[in-house]
Write a protein that holds these residues in place. Structure first.
Motif, PDB file in Angstrom:
ATOM      1  N   PHE A 102       3.506  25.962  40.347  1.00 28.48           N
ATOM      2  CA  PHE A 102       4.749  26.857  40.456  1.00 28.48           C
ATOM      3  C   PHE A 102       5.426  27.307  38.777  1.00 28.48           C
ATOM      4  CE2 PHE A 102       4.949  24.005  44.028  1.00 28.48           C
ATOM      5  CZ  PHE A 102       4.615  24.965  44.882  1.00 28.48           C
ATOM      6  N   ASP A 103       4.830  26.827  37.624  1.00 23.36           N
ATOM      7  CA  ASP A 103       4.946  27.249  36.481  1.00 23.36           C
ATOM      8  C   ASP A 103       5.055  28.852  36.400  1.00 23.36           C
ATOM      9  OD1 ASP A 103       5.330  24.894  35.075  1.00 23.36           O
ATOM     10  OD2 ASP A 103       3.249  24.697  34.474  1.00 23.36           O
ATOM     11  N   LYS A 104       5.952  29.375  35.640  1.00 29.50           N
ATOM     12  CA  LYS A 104       5.807  30.833  35.457  1.00 29.50           C
ATOM     13  C   LYS A 104       5.021  31.492  34.467  1.00 29.50           C
ATOM     14  CE  LYS A 104       8.960  34.756  34.799  1.00 29.50           C
ATOM     15  NZ  LYS A 104      10.460  35.243  34.238  1.00 29.50           N
ATOM     16  N   VAL A 105       4.034  32.252  34.856  1.00 32.07           N
ATOM     17  CA  VAL A 105       3.163  32.743  33.932  1.00 32.07           C
ATOM     18  C   VAL A 105       3.323  34.357  34.223  1.00 32.07           C
ATOM     19  CG1 VAL A 105       0.643  33.154  33.723  1.00 32.07           C
ATOM     20  CG2 VAL A 105       1.476  30.794  34.337  1.00 32.07           C
ATOM     21  N   VAL A 106       3.559  34.898  32.617  1.00 30.38           N
ATOM     22  CA  VAL A 106       3.632  36.333  32.739  1.00 30.38           C
ATOM     23  C   VAL A 106       2.486  36.980  31.974  1.00 30.38           C
ATOM     24  CG1 VAL A 106       4.983  38.262  31.635  1.00 30.38           C
ATOM     25  CG2 VAL A 106       6.291  36.175  32.633  1.00 30.38           C
ATOM     26  N   VAL A 107       1.918  38.033  32.987  1.00 36.17           N
ATOM     27  CA  VAL A 107       0.815  38.817  32.437  1.00 36.17           C
ATOM     28  C   VAL A 107       1.075  40.352  32.249  1.00 36.17           C
ATOM     29  CG1 VAL A 107      -1.578  39.371  33.006  1.00 36.17           C
ATOM     30  CG2 VAL A 107      -0.787  37.025  33.778  1.00 36.17           C
ATOM     31  N   PRO A 108       1.311  40.805  31.200  1.00 38.33           N
ATOM     32  CA  PRO A 108       1.503  42.166  30.918  1.00 38.33           C
ATOM     33  C   PRO A 108       0.232  42.973  31.524  1.00 38.33           C
ATOM     34  CG  PRO A 108       2.002  41.000  29.116  1.00 38.33           C
ATOM     35  CD  PRO A 108       1.676  40.034  29.864  1.00 38.33           C
ATOM     36  N   MET A 109       0.652  44.016  32.060  1.00 40.36           N
ATOM     37  CA  MET A 109      -0.649  44.920  32.740  1.00 40.36           C
ATOM     38  C   MET A 109      -0.395  46.456  32.104  1.00 40.36           C
ATOM     39  SD  MET A 109      -2.470  42.556  34.287  1.00 40.36           S
ATOM     40  CE  MET A 109      -3.370  43.850  35.509  1.00 40.36           C
ATOM     41  N   PRO A 110      -1.548  47.214  32.146  1.00 36.38           N
ATOM     42  CA  PRO A 110      -2.689  46.720  32.508  1.00 36.38           C
ATOM     43  C   PRO A 110      -3.575  46.092  31.580  1.00 36.38           C
ATOM     44  CG  PRO A 110      -2.965  48.857  31.723  1.00 36.38           C
ATOM     45  CD  PRO A 110      -1.399  48.576  31.688  1.00 36.38           C
ATOM     46  N   SER A 111      -4.216  44.690  32.033  1.00 36.07           N
ATOM     47  CA  SER A 111      -5.023  43.940  30.986  1.00 36.07           C
ATOM     48  C   SER A 111      -5.971  43.219  31.695  1.00 36.07           C
ATOM     49  CB  SER A 111      -4.119  43.081  30.382  1.00 36.07           C
ATOM     50  OG  SER A 111      -4.508  42.406  29.175  1.00 36.07           O
ATOM     51  N   TYR A 112      -6.589  42.204  31.162  1.00 35.04           N
ATOM     52  CA  TYR A 112      -7.835  41.434  31.752  1.00 35.04           C
ATOM     53  C   TYR A 112      -7.202  40.618  32.999  1.00 35.04           C
ATOM     54  CZ  TYR A 112     -11.918  38.555  31.061  1.00 35.04           C
ATOM     55  OH  TYR A 112     -13.087  37.663  31.223  1.00 35.04           O
ATOM     56  N   SER A 113      -7.967  40.985  34.225  1.00 35.58           N
ATOM     57  CA  SER A 113      -7.577  40.355  35.438  1.00 35.58           C
ATOM     58  C   SER A 113      -7.684  38.913  35.479  1.00 35.58           C
ATOM     59  CB  SER A 113      -8.419  41.162  36.547  1.00 35.58           C
ATOM     60  OG  SER A 113      -9.628  40.832  36.402  1.00 35.58           O
ATOM     61  N   TYR A 114      -8.687  38.202  34.545  1.00 37.37           N
ATOM     62  CA  TYR A 114      -8.883  36.784  34.398  1.00 37.37           C
ATOM     63  C   TYR A 114      -7.813  36.103  34.321  1.00 37.37           C
ATOM     64  CZ  TYR A 114     -12.602  32.889  34.662  1.00 37.37           C
ATOM     65  OH  TYR A 114     -12.998  31.844  34.776  1.00 37.37           O
ATOM     66  N   TYR A 115      -6.885  36.767  33.607  1.00 37.44           N
ATOM     67  CA  TYR A 115      -5.751  35.742  33.116  1.00 37.44           C
ATOM     68  C   TYR A 115      -4.831  35.601  34.427  1.00 37.44           C
ATOM     69  CZ  TYR A 115      -6.261  38.257  28.611  1.00 37.44           C
ATOM     70  OH  TYR A 115      -6.864  38.970  27.291  1.00 37.44           O
ATOM     71  N   THR A 116      -4.711  36.308  35.385  1.00 40.75           N
ATOM     72  CA  THR A 116      -4.129  35.997  36.577  1.00 40.75           C
ATOM     73  C   THR A 116      -4.988  35.070  37.666  1.00 40.75           C
ATOM     74  OG1 THR A 116      -3.097  38.337  36.731  1.00 40.75           O
ATOM     75  CG2 THR A 116      -3.236  37.076  38.776  1.00 40.75           C
ATOM     76  N   PHE A 117      -6.200  35.321  37.389  1.00 36.16           N
ATOM     77  CA  PHE A 117      -7.263  34.484  38.194  1.00 36.16           C
ATOM     78  C   PHE A 117      -6.904  32.979  38.103  1.00 36.16           C
ATOM     79  CE2 PHE A 117     -11.410  32.526  38.764  1.00 36.16           C
ATOM     80  CZ  PHE A 117     -11.768  32.959  40.225  1.00 36.16           C
ATOM     81  N   VAL A 118      -7.137  32.568  36.575  1.00 35.07           N
ATOM     82  CA  VAL A 118      -7.168  31.179  35.972  1.00 35.07           C
ATOM     83  C   VAL A 118      -5.677  30.590  36.243  1.00 35.07           C
ATOM     84  CG1 VAL A 118      -8.938  31.481  34.306  1.00 35.07           C
ATOM     85  CG2 VAL A 118      -6.431  31.558  33.643  1.00 35.07           C
ATOM     86  N   SER A 119      -4.693  31.341  36.362  1.00 35.88           N
ATOM     87  CA  SER A 119      -3.314  30.844  36.607  1.00 35.88           C
ATOM     88  C   SER A 119      -3.182  30.515  37.960  1.00 35.88           C
ATOM     89  CB  SER A 119      -2.434  32.073  36.170  1.00 35.88           C
ATOM     90  OG  SER A 119      -2.468  32.274  34.666  1.00 35.88           O
ATOM     91  N   MET A 120      -3.764  31.623  38.800  1.00 41.26           N
ATOM     92  CA  MET A 120      -3.640  31.226  40.197  1.00 41.26           C
ATOM     93  C   MET A 120      -4.461  30.079  40.736  1.00 41.26           C
ATOM     94  SD  MET A 120      -3.538  35.240  41.952  1.00 41.26           S
ATOM     95  CE  MET A 120      -3.314  34.425  43.677  1.00 41.26           C
ATOM     96  N   LEU A 121      -5.372  29.638  40.007  1.00 41.19           N
ATOM     97  CA  LEU A 121      -6.134  28.604  40.337  1.00 41.19           C
ATOM     98  C   LEU A 121      -5.216  27.184  40.000  1.00 41.19           C
ATOM     99  CD1 LEU A 121      -9.836  29.193  39.101  1.00 41.19           C
ATOM    100  CD2 LEU A 121      -9.159  29.077  41.535  1.00 41.19           C
ATOM    101  N   ARG A 122      -4.468  27.463  39.132  1.00 40.86           N
ATOM    102  CA  ARG A 122      -3.310  26.201  38.846  1.00 40.86           C
ATOM    103  C   ARG A 122      -2.085  26.185  39.806  1.00 40.86           C
ATOM    104  NH1 ARG A 122      -5.085  21.983  37.302  1.00 40.86           N
ATOM    105  NH2 ARG A 122      -3.232  21.608  36.425  1.00 40.86           N
ATOM    106  N   ASP A 123      -2.297  27.363  40.712  1.00 39.50           N
ATOM    107  CA  ASP A 123      -0.752  27.270  41.576  1.00 39.50           C
ATOM    108  C   ASP A 123       0.227  27.838  40.829  1.00 39.50           C
ATOM    109  OD1 ASP A 123      -2.211  26.636  43.864  1.00 39.50           O
ATOM    110  OD2 ASP A 123      -1.997  24.607  43.725  1.00 39.50           O
ATOM    111  N   ALA A 124       0.160  28.406  39.732  1.00 49.29           N
ATOM    112  CA  ALA A 124       1.079  28.951  38.857  1.00 49.29           C
ATOM    113  C   ALA A 124       1.608  30.362  39.573  1.00 49.29           C
ATOM    114  CB  ALA A 124       0.651  29.210  37.853  1.00 49.29           C
ATOM    115  N   GLY A 125       3.141  30.341  39.315  1.00 46.79           N
ATOM    116  CA  GLY A 125       3.825  31.591  39.828  1.00 46.79           C
ATOM    117  C   GLY A 125       3.456  32.759  38.724  1.00 46.79           C
ATOM    118  N   VAL A 126       2.457  33.742  39.056  1.00 44.20           N
ATOM    119  CA  VAL A 126       2.220  34.706  38.175  1.00 44.20           C
ATOM    120  C   VAL A 126       3.187  35.883  38.342  1.00 44.20           C
ATOM    121  CG1 VAL A 126       0.328  36.214  37.564  1.00 44.20           C
ATOM    122  CG2 VAL A 126      -0.104  33.761  38.406  1.00 44.20           C
ATOM    123  N   GLU A 127       3.610  36.504  37.299  1.00 44.32           N
ATOM    124  CA  GLU A 127       4.432  37.771  37.435  1.00 44.32           C
ATOM    125  C   GLU A 127       3.488  38.849  36.379  1.00 44.32           C
ATOM    126  OE1 GLU A 127       8.849  39.625  36.216  1.00 44.32           O
ATOM    127  OE2 GLU A 127       8.450  37.258  36.176  1.00 44.32           O
TER     128      GLU A 127
END
Length: 344
Positions: A102-127
């Motif tokens: 549930f940690d909040k992770v911000v990924v500015p887009m368009p960018s490398y999709s792997y940032y979202t991938f590794v964050s989701m594996l940790r159950d983070a809240g990706v924006e």
């Protein structure tokens, strides 16, 4: 974990030359993976050949020689360096070190999709926050972690120093991916002295042309670096890969000559592409362009040229293709096919 895996799609690395050869296509030009198309210098090849004699032994888990070379190259302290099997491996380890559910992770887009991938594996809240053309502004954003990329993949543009500083002020941690920094001649390593929460990611896969060797590293304050080193695989890099990276850092003049070639060819490709499409500003070894043709990537594939179709990536409206700068002959063939397709 079963729930997370069900939400995540497998990472799509695109097509490779072997895929086309299995389709019966003879001549294949790979312009999809942002690799350096030029071989490493002879010194690197000879060093790897010698190291082969020792592949029955584990490498030293601290990779002292490689870290010393990186410290000299980046002008940082030895203790600020963490090692991994490519930048992707380091990204995953960084997420494991920093993120809780549930940690909040911000990924500015368009960018490398792997940032979202590794964050989701940790159950983070990706924006994922969209910035047209990756013109990022994080003044009004905050959270546990933000990922920045400079030059950005796939747009190719760099972020400015104010953006990095704003991110460091507003977020608990900042990961700045500088995988393509050497092509741009711009880095924010100097900011590590000011911001304890900044982590810079680097790789030998792009500028140094060692993509197949899988050598990545991060630069950060010593406590973060120590945490990454604790949980990464103890033998993350093969002895051949470590030696190749060490010797590559002894041949910087060679890589600068290659960089100049790549930049010259990039601008040649840009000028031709702009006759037909909108081309994004780039300081990397690739170009992103927007087009309105159907099946454009397939048209190139039929002619043995692999491009990266990034249509559908969040933040890119319409059809988009990323093309890597190849060697001189490869670029000429690409441009011939480009004209052929668009002037039919």
């Amino acid at each position: 974990m079963r729930y997370v895996v069900g939400l995540i799609n497998k990472y799509d690395a695109g097509k490779f030359p072997k895929d086309l050869k299995e389709m019966g296509i003879g001549r294949v030009i790979q312009l999809a993976s942002n690799e350096n198309p030029y071989p490493p210098p002879e010194e690197v090849i000879e060093a790897v050949k010698k190291e082969v004699l020792w592949i029955n032994r584990y490498p030293h888990p601290e990779y002292r020689d490689l870290k010393e070379k990186i410290a000299e190259y980046c002008k940082v302290d030895y203790g600020m360096i963490s090692i991994g099997s490519g930048a992707m491996d380091i990204l995953k380890v960084i997420a494991d070190v920093l993120l809780e559910p549930f940690d909040k992770v911000v990924v500015p887009m368009p960018s490398y999709s792997y940032y979202t991938f590794v964050s989701m594996l940790r159950d983070a809240g990706v924006e994922e926050v969209i910035f047209e053309g990756y013109r990022v502004n994080v003044e009004s954003l905050s959270g546990k972690l933000v990922f920045l990329c400079s030059p950005n993949n796939p747009t190719g543009n760099t972020v400015d120093e104010k953006t990095v500083r704003d991110a460091c002020e507003n977020f608990e941690y900042v990961v700045l991916d500088e995988a393509y920094a050497e092509f741009a001649g711009k880095s924010f390593v100097k900011l590590l002295d000011e911001y304890e929460n900044l982590i810079i990611l680097r790789t030998f896969s792009k500028y140094f042309g060692l993509a197949g060797m899988r050598v990545g590293y991060s630069l950060s304050n010593e406590s973060i670096a120590e945490a990454i080193e604790k949980i990464r695989s103890p033998f993350a890099i093969s002895p051949l890969a470590a030696k190749a990276a060490e010797v590559a850092l002894d041949n910087l003049d060679y890589y600068e000559r290659v960089r100049r070639k790549i930049v010259t060819l990039r601008e040649k490709m840009r000028r031709e592409l702009e006759n037909y499409y909108y081309v994004y500003p780039s300081e990397a070894n690739f170009l992103l362009f927007k087009h309105d043709r159907e099946n454009l990537v397939d048209e190139f594939l039929k002619r043995g040229i692999i491009l990266r179709d990034v249509t559908g990536l969040r933040g890119l409206e319409g059809n988009h293709v990323r093309v890597t700068v190849g060697r001189e002959g490869e670029v000429e063939i690409f441009l011939e096919v480009l004209r052929e397709i668009n002037e039919d």
